[in-house]
Design a protein around this motif. Structure first.
Motif, PDB file in Angstrom:
ATOM      1  N   UNK A  50       0.899  -1.186  -0.354  1.00 15.19           N
ATOM      2  CA  UNK A  50       0.048   0.166  -0.331  1.00 15.19           C
ATOM      3  C   UNK A  50       1.267   1.616   0.116  1.00 15.19           C
ATOM      4  N   UNK A  51       1.961   1.181   0.904  1.00 17.75           N
ATOM      5  CA  UNK A  51       2.616   2.343   0.220  1.00 17.75           C
ATOM      6  C   UNK A  51       3.624   2.364  -0.327  1.00 17.75           C
ATOM      7  N   UNK A  52       3.713   1.874  -1.567  1.00 20.79           N
ATOM      8  CA  UNK A  52       3.817   2.149  -2.374  1.00 20.79           C
ATOM      9  C   UNK A  52       3.187   2.162  -3.224  1.00 20.79           C
ATOM     10  N   UNK A  53       2.336   1.810  -3.538  1.00 20.72           N
ATOM     11  CA  UNK A  53       0.788   2.329  -4.704  1.00 20.72           C
ATOM     12  C   UNK A  53       1.022   3.849  -3.964  1.00 20.72           C
ATOM     13  N   UNK A  54       0.052   3.850  -2.997  1.00 18.37           N
ATOM     14  CA  UNK A  54      -0.165   4.863  -2.506  1.00 18.37           C
ATOM     15  C   UNK A  54       0.532   6.241  -2.191  1.00 18.37           C
ATOM     16  N   UNK A  55       2.126   6.176  -1.997  1.00 19.50           N
ATOM     17  CA  UNK A  55       2.890   7.158  -1.458  1.00 19.50           C
ATOM     18  C   UNK A  55       2.992   7.944  -2.978  1.00 19.50           C
ATOM     19  N   UNK A  56       3.062   7.456  -4.217  1.00 20.28           N
ATOM     20  CA  UNK A  56       3.703   8.426  -5.320  1.00 20.28           C
ATOM     21  C   UNK A  56       1.782   9.582  -5.976  1.00 20.28           C
ATOM     22  N   UNK A  57       1.081   8.369  -5.441  1.00 20.06           N
ATOM     23  CA  UNK A  57      -0.573   9.071  -5.858  1.00 20.06           C
ATOM     24  C   UNK A  57      -0.817   9.699  -4.712  1.00 20.06           C
ATOM     25  N   UNK A  58      -0.777   9.606  -3.861  1.00 20.59           N
ATOM     26  CA  UNK A  58      -1.058  10.698  -2.795  1.00 20.59           C
ATOM     27  C   UNK A  58      -0.426  12.611  -2.925  1.00 20.59           C
ATOM     28  N   UNK A  59       0.823  11.972  -3.125  1.00 19.83           N
ATOM     29  CA  UNK A  59       1.753  12.992  -3.220  1.00 19.83           C
ATOM     30  C   UNK A  59       1.165  13.807  -4.456  1.00 19.83           C
ATOM     31  N   UNK A  60       0.699  13.041  -5.123  1.00 25.68           N
ATOM     32  CA  UNK A  60      -0.146  14.189  -6.332  1.00 25.68           C
ATOM     33  C   UNK A  60      -1.556  14.333  -6.067  1.00 25.68           C
ATOM     34  N   UNK A  61      -1.986  13.835  -5.602  1.00 23.13           N
ATOM     35  CA  UNK A  61      -3.820  14.461  -5.106  1.00 23.13           C
ATOM     36  C   UNK A  61      -3.589  15.498  -4.078  1.00 23.13           C
ATOM     37  N   UNK A  62      -2.117  15.550  -2.910  1.00 24.98           N
ATOM     38  CA  UNK A  62      -2.582  16.697  -2.065  1.00 24.98           C
ATOM     39  C   UNK A  62      -1.463  17.543  -2.277  1.00 24.98           C
TER      40      UNK A  62
END
Length: 386
Positions: A50-62
């Motif tokens: 979850x860290x690997x997949x969500x980290x770059x996505x959430x960085x862009x979203x937030x």
């Protein structure tokens, strides 16, 4: 150095504890939740995935939101998920809580390192980031042995209650001391992934995945390995973890030093060879504590030392996209950890746990070959985002 850097380092310590503490207490977790040790080990894998997949996505979203507010919101979610873990009635509920902890940790980790760089003077920026990263290192050195002792005294769920309390303390520090930072425009994920069209960079990230995969295939199940193969009880198990973490901190420094002196590629190549060798002989050394401890020390130094070496190698070969590459490499690290936990769990369900070390060694050998391949690839003069 700005004292607020130490607050960010402590936050990383708290996040690191949640990530790594289950490593040393898989047997009590499996007994309490009524699952196998290999299934309990997937609590580590789901966090990393979850860290690997969500980290770059959430960085862009937030990215466009004010940084302190996002950091604080993620910290509150993290604390709530720790309470969820402490009260979780079954395995499925525990896994969901771990996923939430991973996603919120990814957000805080990215913002924390960014704030550390912004709060420090340019002359101390590298040291500020290093101090921030030491929080995770300390979690391995202190968190795992402390988690084992907490479990022996109060049960494994007490660890999550302790971390929840520490997270609440961190939240007070964030409110009182951290400055507000405006949001910013970030590079879209599609454009970040476009940089991987450079085969030299793509293969370098693949090396990171393989190295962490090989390492975590056995490290995720080190506690049952020590119990079943080496015949070591909980007290000595905490000593072994303390040695591993201490050696890992030294290895991280050596990896950075050797990369500066001889280059990240050569440093990672040598470190990978030593890592593969230590994993290969680990089961043979388990018969004697005096043979086991030096092998664990070499394993700890090399598994932690190859990470800064590969990060050095990546940034040197693409300085114009260094920030993007370090973010992608963080995801590569956690992807490797997730695969290692999954493969190790499957292997442990079918084979004696000592085979996990040999499987890990074989994967690290592939990583060494991939390093050699990457080094031989031509370097692009400049990478253009498109």
């Amino acid at each position: 150095m700005d004292k607020r850097i130490y607050l960010l380092a402590f936050v990383n310590f708290v996040l690191g504890c949640v990530e790594v503490v289950p490593t040393g207490i898989l047997c009590p977790i499996s007994r309490d939740l009524g699952v196998s040790v290999s299934a309990a080990g997937q609590m580590l894998g789901i966090f990393s995935l979850v860290f690997a997949v969500s980290a770059p996505v959430l960085q862009v979203v937030t990215a466009r939101f004010e940084r302190k507010a996002v950091f604080l919101c993620a910290l509150v979610v993290f604390a709530a998920s720790c309470l969820w873990s402490a009260l979780a009635p079954d395995y499925s509920s525990s896994m969901v809580a771990r996923g939430i902890q991973a996603a919120s940790s990814g957000v805080m980790s990215a913002i924390g390192f960014s704030l550390a760089a912004q709060l420090s003077d340019p002359a101390y920026r590298g040291r500020a980031i290093a101090v921030c990263a030491m929080g995770v290192s300390c979690a391995v050195v202190v968190g795992i042995p402390l988690g084992i002792m907490m479990t022996n005294s109060f049960g494994w769920r007490a660890n999550y209650l302790l971390v929840m309390g520490l997270a609440a303390f961190c939240a007070l520090g964030v409110i009182a001391w951290l400055p507000q930072q405006p949001g910013h425009v970030t590079v879209p994920l599609r454009m970040q992934l476009h940089t991987l069209s450079d085969i030299k960079l793509l293969s370098a990230h693949a090396v990171t995945v393989l190295l962490m995969w090989g390492h975590f295939t056995i490290y995720a199940f080190l506690a049952p390995f020590l119990e079943r193969v080496a015949g070591i009880g909980p007290h000595l198990t905490s000593v072994v973890y303390l040695l591993f973490g201490t050696a890992g901190m030294l290895g991280g420094w050596l990896g950075g030093y050797s990369s500066d002196r001889w280059g990240g590629g050569r440093s990672a190549l040598i470190g990978g060879c030593l890592l593969a060798l230590s994993l290969l002989i680990l089961p043979f050394a388990a018969g004697s504590l005096w043979l086991l401890l030096p092998v664990v020390a070499v394993w700890g130094m090399t598994s932690w030392g190859v990470t800064p070496s590969m990060q050095h190698y990546i940034t040197i070969n693409s300085p114009e996209t260094a920030g993007i590459q370090l973010g992608l490499n963080l995801s590569a690290i956690h992807l490797g950890l997730a695969i290692g936990a999954a493969v190790g769990g499957v292997a442990m369900g079918r084979l004696p746990v000592s085979y996990n070390a040999w499987i890990g060694a074989a994967v690290v050998v592939l990583a060494v070959l991939a390093i050699y391949y990457s080094i031989r690839q031509p370097k692009k003069t400049r990478l253009v985002l498109a």
